[in-house]
Design a protein around this motif. Structure first.
Motif, mmCIF file in Angstrom:
data_model
loop_
_atom_site.group_PDB
_atom_site.id
_atom_site.type_symbol
_atom_site.label_atom_id
_atom_site.label_comp_id
_atom_site.label_asym_id
_atom_site.label_seq_id
_atom_site.Cartn_x
_atom_site.Cartn_y
_atom_site.Cartn_z
ATOM 1 N N THR A 288 0.810 -1.219 0.000
ATOM 2 C CA THR A 288 0.000 0.000 0.000
ATOM 3 C C THR A 288 0.843 1.270 0.000
ATOM 4 O O THR A 288 0.312 2.376 0.088
ATOM 5 N N GLU A 289 2.162 1.105 -0.090
ATOM 6 C CA GLU A 289 3.040 2.277 -0.138
ATOM 7 C C GLU A 289 3.136 2.791 -1.572
ATOM 8 O O GLU A 289 3.464 2.044 -2.494
ATOM 9 N N GLU B 269 -3.621 17.385 -2.883
ATOM 10 C CA GLU B 269 -4.891 16.680 -2.758
ATOM 11 C C GLU B 269 -5.078 15.674 -3.886
ATOM 12 O O GLU B 269 -5.468 14.518 -3.656
ATOM 13 N N ASP C 158 -2.619 12.674 -3.481
ATOM 14 C CA ASP C 158 -3.063 11.728 -2.455
ATOM 15 C C ASP C 158 -4.235 10.888 -2.955
ATOM 16 O O ASP C 158 -4.326 9.689 -2.655
ATOM 17 N N ALA C 159 -5.141 11.513 -3.723
ATOM 18 C CA ALA C 159 -6.259 10.771 -4.289
ATOM 19 C C ALA C 159 -5.762 9.735 -5.293
ATOM 20 O O ALA C 159 -6.280 8.612 -5.356
ATOM 21 N N GLU C 160 -4.737 10.095 -6.060
ATOM 22 C CA GLU C 160 -4.169 9.168 -7.030
ATOM 23 C C GLU C 160 -3.497 8.001 -6.323
ATOM 24 O O GLU C 160 -3.523 6.861 -6.818
ATOM 25 N N LYS C 161 -2.905 8.237 -5.165
ATOM 26 C CA LYS C 161 -2.315 7.143 -4.393
ATOM 27 C C LYS C 161 -3.379 6.109 -4.015
ATOM 28 O O LYS C 161 -3.143 4.892 -4.100
ATOM 29 N N THR C 162 -4.532 6.606 -3.599
ATOM 30 C CA THR C 162 -5.636 5.708 -3.260
ATOM 31 C C THR C 162 -6.063 4.901 -4.477
ATOM 32 O O THR C 162 -6.308 3.692 -4.388
ATOM 33 N N THR C 163 -6.136 5.564 -5.624
ATOM 34 C CA THR C 163 -6.515 4.891 -6.869
ATOM 35 C C THR C 163 -5.512 3.806 -7.228
ATOM 36 O O THR C 163 -5.878 2.692 -7.636
ATOM 37 N N VAL D 39 -3.507 2.112 -5.237
ATOM 38 C CA VAL D 39 -3.627 0.976 -4.314
ATOM 39 C C VAL D 39 -4.837 0.119 -4.689
ATOM 40 O O VAL D 39 -4.765 -1.115 -4.686
ATOM 41 N N GLU D 40 -5.958 0.770 -5.029
ATOM 42 C CA GLU D 40 -7.147 0.010 -5.432
ATOM 43 C C GLU D 40 -6.889 -0.766 -6.713
ATOM 44 O O GLU D 40 -7.361 -1.898 -6.870
ATOM 45 N N ARG E 248 -4.996 -3.836 -5.805
ATOM 46 C CA ARG E 248 -5.870 -4.841 -5.201
ATOM 47 C C ARG E 248 -6.704 -5.554 -6.268
ATOM 48 O O ARG E 248 -6.866 -6.775 -6.230
#
Length: 358
Positions: free
Chosen positions: A165-166, A282, A285-290, A292-293, A296
């Motif tokens: 998740t890094e 902002e 950080d949103a792209e980081k979440t994307t 990681v998803e 997954r």
């Protein structure tokens, strides 16, 4: 959330219509496909297929037409063939995940089982006997389908928990720009659109160039644009963004922070761009979440594919072909227009046989 949504949609009342020359009679115990020693039976396959069909027919018929299932989706493939291929792939995924759930200590909780029981009962109450028969919607089949859905979501979470998740700022970096767009399309008083003539484009280019020259020295790009009678738009992006023409993105990506581009020509007009940030916090950080998803999702796909390669997979087309979308239509009833307590078929005629829809 996804499980709750699936259960809510599943509990809806369906409108099922058997057209002239209806589908071949389906025996729910027949085997549609096999994964090693595990058998995918026709009842579960039919119910899942009709569940998906109802979504398409309810929400896409107005766009694709009444004959959408026979229409070409991709070269050489109809919408029915394309959707059924996807359904078969998803069925195999659900079953193979269920086969390997013990490896990830995944099981149904009492809460899961209670929710499944309630949803299945609600579906049984909401649909007529004839409709349930056509979609293989008996209580045991509905419960088995919901069990598979629930296990799939739990396995997706378990497998997804194994990924890294890094994500570094460099990998996820999103820049920010402001831009003004000058369209080369004109609209007359009757709403008809047309492309500018070469003379009109030349005049517009001069106008855009004048704006660009003034924007270079302006402290506030958006405020300057407003003063000139234009509106500046904001966009966060990286080199792979597709929100604007690729050459516009590429040109913006080459700018330094605070720099204004030359006049850029896109497919439908001209642009003047100012790069406002090399790293929008902002958006990054949103792209980081994307990212990681995406990891997954890819982990789930890779693991599922690996398991399916370990066992021989056989699809029995002679059974699978009996489940067709052309001869049997399925939509979700609009409960707001059906207050009589009686079922309504897809043609709008009342159906009072068997159980009734709410």
């Amino acid at each position: 959330m996804k499980r709750r949504l699936a259960v809510a949609v599943l509990a809806a009342a369906l409108a099922v219509t058997a057209m002239t020359g209806c589908s071949s009679e389906l025996d729910g115990s027949e085997v549609v496909a096999e994964i090693g020693d595990t058998k995918i039976t026709a009842d579960v396959a039919n119910f899942y297929a009709r569940y998906q069909q109802a979504q398409y027919e309810t929400y896409y018929t107005s766009y694709l037409g009444e004959d959408m299932w026979e229409s070409e989706a991709t070269e050489g493939s109809t919408y029915e063939e394309s959707v059924k291929d996807s359904i078969m792939s998803n069925l195999q995924q659900m079953y193979v995940l269920d086969m390997h759930k013990d490896e990830f200590d995944v099981s149904l909780t009492e809460e899961d089982e209670a929710a499944i029981e309630q949803a299945a009962s609600q579906f049984i109450e909401n649909n007529t006997l004839d409709d349930k028969n056509l979609v293989s919607g008996d209580e045991d089949t509905v419960k088995r389908f919901l069990e598979l859905l629930t296990i799939r979501e739990k396995m997706a979470e378990a497998i997804g928990a194994t990924v890294d998740t890094e994500v570094s700022d460099e990998e996820a970096a999103q820049k920010s720009m402001q831009y003004v767009y000058f369209s080369t399309t004109t609209t007359d008083d009757e709403g008809n659109s047309s492309q500018m003539t070469d003379e009109e484009k030349t005049a517009l280019q001069e106008q855009v160039q004048a704006f660009r020259d003034g924007a270079v020295d302006a402290a506030d790009f958006a405020a300057y644009a407003e003063e000139q009678g234009y509106t500046a738009s904001t966009l966060t992006f990286d080199s792979e963004s597709v929100d604007l023409d690729s050459n516009i993105i590429a040109a913006a990506d080459e700018l330094g922070e605070g720099e204004v581009s030359d006049v850029l020509e896109g497919s439908t007009g001209y642009y003047v761009v100012k790069l406002t940030s090399l790293l929008d916090r902002e958006a990054t950080d949103a792209e980081k979440t994307t990212i990681v998803e995406e990891r997954r999702t890819q982990a789930l796909a890779d693991q599922t594919s690996l398991w399916l390669q370990e066992d021989e997979v056989t699809v029995h087309d002679n059974v699978w072909d009996k489940i067709d979308f052309v001869k049997t239509g399925v939509t979700i009833k609009d409960s707001s227009t059906d207050t009589s307590g009686e079922g309504t078929d897809a043609s709008g005629e009342s159906d009072t046989s068997g159980d009734t829809a709410e």
